[in-house]
Scaffold this motif. Structure first.
Motif, PDB file in Angstrom:
ATOM      1  N   TYR A 154       0.843  -1.211   0.000  1.00 45.88           N
ATOM      2  CA  TYR A 154       0.000   0.000   0.000  1.00 45.88           C
ATOM      3  C   TYR A 154       0.870   1.250   0.000  1.00 45.88           C
ATOM      4  N   GLU A 155       1.932   1.224   0.791  1.00 41.08           N
ATOM      5  CA  GLU A 155       2.799   2.413   0.923  1.00 41.08           C
ATOM      6  C   GLU A 155       3.743   2.606  -0.260  1.00 41.08           C
ATOM      7  N   LYS A 156       4.116   1.501  -0.918  1.00 43.30           N
ATOM      8  CA  LYS A 156       5.117   1.598  -1.999  1.00 43.30           C
ATOM      9  C   LYS A 156       4.528   1.759  -3.393  1.00 43.30           C
ATOM     10  N   SER A 157       3.305   1.284  -3.582  1.00 39.26           N
ATOM     11  CA  SER A 157       2.769   1.203  -4.945  1.00 39.26           C
ATOM     12  C   SER A 157       1.439   1.933  -5.089  1.00 39.26           C
TER      13      SER A 157
ATOM     14  N   SER B 164     -13.770  -1.156   5.936  1.00 40.28           N
ATOM     15  CA  SER B 164     -12.350  -0.905   5.697  1.00 40.28           C
ATOM     16  C   SER B 164     -11.509  -2.130   6.065  1.00 40.28           C
ATOM     17  N   ILE B 165     -11.359  -3.009   5.090  1.00 40.33           N
ATOM     18  CA  ILE B 165     -10.535  -4.201   5.347  1.00 40.33           C
ATOM     19  C   ILE B 165      -9.072  -3.814   5.510  1.00 40.33           C
ATOM     20  N   THR B 166      -8.677  -2.685   4.904  1.00 37.20           N
ATOM     21  CA  THR B 166      -7.273  -2.253   5.031  1.00 37.20           C
ATOM     22  C   THR B 166      -6.945  -1.895   6.482  1.00 37.20           C
ATOM     23  N   ASP B 167      -7.896  -1.290   7.200  1.00 36.21           N
ATOM     24  CA  ASP B 167      -7.647  -0.974   8.619  1.00 36.21           C
ATOM     25  C   ASP B 167      -7.349  -2.240   9.405  1.00 36.21           C
ATOM     26  N   ILE B 168      -8.120  -3.301   9.109  1.00 32.76           N
ATOM     27  CA  ILE B 168      -7.936  -4.564   9.854  1.00 32.76           C
ATOM     28  C   ILE B 168      -6.632  -5.241   9.427  1.00 32.76           C
ATOM     29  N   MET B 169      -6.354  -5.237   8.122  1.00 31.51           N
ATOM     30  CA  MET B 169      -5.128  -5.876   7.633  1.00 31.51           C
ATOM     31  C   MET B 169      -3.879  -5.170   8.154  1.00 31.51           C
TER      32      MET B 169
END
Length: 297
Positions: free
Chosen positions: A21-24, A41-46
């Protein structure tokens, strides 16, 4: 020849996917799209959740799928698969990575699959157990002669087979398997009897969703769990994905067939290294590695 392999449930870990997420920019875009599709928000959990948070069925399967698929997409031209396979859930990741399914449809199906499996688990208390150190045919015989529903579910590698079914039947089978000389017969901390006849309600639900989804021929053969053979026909792929919920994962046989068909290098795409370990136990001479996204590669 290069075989790309995609992990299934159990490979998740806290913080998974954050580096992508941070690099691409592409990864960020796909993760945000996933949040919209799933409605939470699955990203918050991941990225920030605990191991316990990641164990929720509605989270686990989409999270592993997203990690694998987005990693494959960020590889771009460096993703050069001669063949692919996925362990259970990983079959959906493999199909999206090879354009057999588009990203949105793949994620929706994985989410529906997870919820349908959860519902089936709640209908009947059931479990799975790992059996180590016995030949497959002995495990199969013990399952067949045990009262109740218990079947061979995951052929992971020689000497490692997971059984699945009703709690009492699995416990009885474990006792008999120990008497037969199993090194271990250990009940697993899972929510239900995946890849057994007890998943029939989930299979019916998923069948409807799969039948109403457009599939394409993948860019290379996919070795499916149900047949352990190379498949490229969309209708056959659909049928195998539906059967997969109640049929065993023939991972040992799939890897053996891939090797027979020329695979020498197995690249795991997604969280963890479980499949690389299994491949080495199936075929010691195989070269194994993890797919890695490199900025400006």
């Amino acid at each position: 020849m290069k075989a790309y392999i995609f992990p299934g449930q159990g490979a998740q870990f806290p913080g998974m996917g954050l580096d992508l997420y941070e690099k691409s920019d592409l990864a960020k875009e796909l993760f945000e799209k996933a949040n919209d599709i799933l409605g939470f928000s699955i990203t918050d959990i991941m990225f920030e959740g605990s191991a316990e948070d990641l164990k929720q069925t509605k989270v686990t399967q989409p999270a592993i799928f997203l990690h694998s698929v987005i990693l494959a997409k960020t590889l771009g031209h460096n993703f050069k698969a001669d063949m692919v396979a996925g362990h259970s859930l990983g079959e959906f990741s493999a199909l999206v990575a090879t354009s057999g399914l588009n990203f949105e449809d793949g994620l929706k199906l994985v989410s529906q699959r997870a919820l349908a499996m959860q519902k089936a688990c709640e209908l009947q208390p059931s479990t799975m157990a790992a059996v180590l150190g016995l030949d497959d045919d002995i495990v199969e015989k013990v399952c067949a002669m045990t009262e109740g529903v218990v079947v061979a579910a995951n052929y992971n590698c020689p000497g490692q087979l997971v059984i699945s079914g009703e709690i009492d039947a699995v416990n009885k089978a474990c006792e008999t398997l120990k008497e037969e000389g199993a090194r271990r017969a250990l009940v697993l901390p899972v929510g239900g009897a995946f890849h057994s006849p007890l998943m029939e309600p989930a299979k019916e639900e998923l069948a409807n969703a799969i039948e109403n989804t457009s599939f394409n021929a993948p860019s290379c053969p996919i070795y499916q769990n149900v047949t352990a053979s190379a498949v490229t026909d969309e209708n056959e792929i659909k049928a195998n994905l539906i059967s997969q919920l109640t049929a065993p994962v023939r991972w040992t046989q799939s890897v053996q067939q891939m090797v027979e068909d020329g695979a020498t290098h197995f690249i795991e795409v997604g969280p963890g290294k479980v499949l690389q370990g299994l491949v080495k136990k199936i075929y010691r001479e195989a070269e194994v590695s993890s797919a890695v996204f490199e900025l400006n590669a």
